[in-house]
Scaffold this active site. Structure first.
Site, PDB file in Angstrom:
ATOM      1  N   ASP A   1       0.833  -1.208   0.000  1.00 36.15           N
ATOM      2  CA  ASP A   1       0.000   0.000   0.000  1.00 36.15           C
ATOM      3  C   ASP A   1       0.865   1.255   0.000  1.00 36.15           C
ATOM      4  O   ASP A   1       1.691   1.462   0.894  1.00 36.15           O
ATOM      5  CB  ASP A   1      -0.900   0.003   1.235  1.00 36.15           C
ATOM      6  CG  ASP A   1      -1.785   1.237   1.283  1.00 36.15           C
ATOM      7  OD1 ASP A   1      -2.860   1.219   0.645  1.00 36.15           O
ATOM      8  OD2 ASP A   1      -1.388   2.231   1.936  1.00 36.15           O
TER       9      ASP A   1
ATOM     10  N   TYR B   1       3.151   9.989  -0.444  1.00 36.50           N
ATOM     11  CA  TYR B   1       4.279   9.513   0.357  1.00 36.50           C
ATOM     12  C   TYR B   1       5.597   9.864  -0.335  1.00 36.50           C
ATOM     13  O   TYR B   1       5.977   9.250  -1.338  1.00 36.50           O
ATOM     14  CB  TYR B   1       4.196   8.011   0.584  1.00 36.50           C
ATOM     15  CG  TYR B   1       2.936   7.547   1.287  1.00 36.50           C
ATOM     16  CD1 TYR B   1       2.154   8.434   2.035  1.00 36.50           C
ATOM     17  CD2 TYR B   1       2.526   6.222   1.209  1.00 36.50           C
ATOM     18  CE1 TYR B   1       1.010   8.009   2.688  1.00 36.50           C
ATOM     19  CE2 TYR B   1       1.375   5.787   1.861  1.00 36.50           C
ATOM     20  CZ  TYR B   1       0.626   6.683   2.583  1.00 36.50           C
ATOM     21  OH  TYR B   1      -0.519   6.255   3.226  1.00 36.50           O
TER      22      TYR B   1
ATOM     23  N   GLN C   1      -9.962   1.842   3.777  1.00 36.60           N
ATOM     24  CA  GLN C   1      -8.766   1.848   4.612  1.00 36.60           C
ATOM     25  C   GLN C   1      -9.016   2.767   5.803  1.00 36.60           C
ATOM     26  O   GLN C   1      -9.375   3.934   5.633  1.00 36.60           O
ATOM     27  CB  GLN C   1      -7.543   2.331   3.820  1.00 36.60           C
ATOM     28  CG  GLN C   1      -6.270   2.235   4.633  1.00 36.60           C
ATOM     29  CD  GLN C   1      -5.013   2.518   3.832  1.00 36.60           C
ATOM     30  OE1 GLN C   1      -4.046   3.065   4.353  1.00 36.60           O
ATOM     31  NE2 GLN C   1      -5.012   2.136   2.553  1.00 36.60           N
TER      32      GLN C   1
END
Length: 317
Positions: A52, A57, A176
């Site tokens: 994931d 990020y 999520q």
């Protein structure tokens, strides 16, 4: 490794996945790309098949590192999950820029390039505010029709947003959520909602961002590049101290496990959860996380953990 079905997707996912926020290198202190790749490869060797990441990020760097790994393994045996929605909109002082379907589609295509693949298995709306839902929904449906993404989800703990997105896409595939011993709120509403609708649940934050590993003390400090630095300064310090005290109380339930394995086991004990995705910066951390599947919790242990959690800290959203 043990595997579960990811809701209505039918995908068989490893109970332990790999969360790749830290690998981005912009929020969890220093990282080394070669060490990150070694962690990914070790996870794969141990049966992890769910990875994931997000365009947020490291502003794409995490996807690039994962792409280097994907180039050397059978793509059809890997489940790649990524997200969109914060890369351009992280500054909450300005309006969310995702007001165009084409922009969402463009950002997905950029993620595909960084990953070096022609499709993302699980694509998630990476927001915590209820804005531009229809824009994301239309873009996601367009991407699915084009074969660029397979399944649609959202990453949030906001129940109203979850319901809104679910309706907008005509039934979402995955959710999520932040779920851990420190945050049991999903047990009250979100998890039952997903279980009733066969929505696959991807649990993040199951180690309490490190608080449930037992490695922190009242004297712990964090480098400037680690977003958790705010925990030990100002108003958040009291909560930090309370949480690590509770983590120490949980040692009475370890029964041969590490504290981290206990925390992961608690999340996996909930039948609504498909998998949990702890982060790891090196192979050793991966090995310790994966070992959690070898020590499932008994009903009595789960009940005792809840007792300790309720005494130390009330469930909170």
């Amino acid at each position: 490794m043990k595997y579960r079905t990811l809701g209505k997707t039918g995908l068989q996912v490893s109970e332990i996945g790999l969360g790749m926020w830290a690998i981005g290198g912009d929020a969890w202190g220093p990282v080394d790309d070669e060490e990150s790749l070694a962690a990914i490869r070790r996870a794969w060797d141990l049966g992890v098949n769910f990875f994931d990441t997000s365009d947020q990020y490291g502003f794409g760097h995490s996807e690039e590192v994962l792409g280097r790994f994907l180039a050397g393994v059978p793509r059809d045996q890997i489940i790649v999950a990524s997200k969109v929605g914060l890369f351009r909109g992280e500054d909450q002082s300005v309006p969310n820029p995702y007001s165009s379907v084409d922009l969402v589609v463009h950002d997905c295509e950029q993620s595909l390039k960084r990953l070096g693949t022609d499709h993302i298995d699980v694509y998630q709306d990476h927001l915590w505010w209820d804005e531009n839902v229809e824009i994301f929904a239309e873009a996601f449906l367009r991407l699915r029709d084009a074969g660029k993404v397979r399944f649609l989800g959202v990453s949030t703990n906001d129940m109203s947003y979850i319901e809104h997105f679910d309706r907008a896409v005509g039934g979402m595939d995955t959710l999520q959520i932040d779920y851990s011993i420190l945050n049991r709120q999903p047990e009250q509403d979100t998890l039952p909602y997903c279980q009733e609708r066969n929505i696959g649940v991807i649990a993040r934050g199951s180690l309490g961002m490190g608080k449930l590993t037992g490695k922190f003390t009242p004297d712990t400090t964090f480098p400037e590049s680690d977003w958790r630095r705010s925990w030990v300064e100002g108003d958040e310090r009291a909560e930090f101290l309370r949480d690590i005290h509770m983590a120490n109380e949980l040692r009475s339930v370890q029964n041969g496990r590490t504290l981290a394995q206990l925390a992961l086991g608690y999340v996996l004990a909930n039948p609504a959860v498909s998998l949990t995705i702890p982060g790891a910066k090196n192979p050793r951390q991966v090995e310790q996380n994966v070992a959690a599947v070898e020590h499932p919790l008994s009903a009595e242990e789960v009940a005792r953990i809840r007792e300790i959690a309720e005494q130390g800290q009330p469930a909170h959203p």
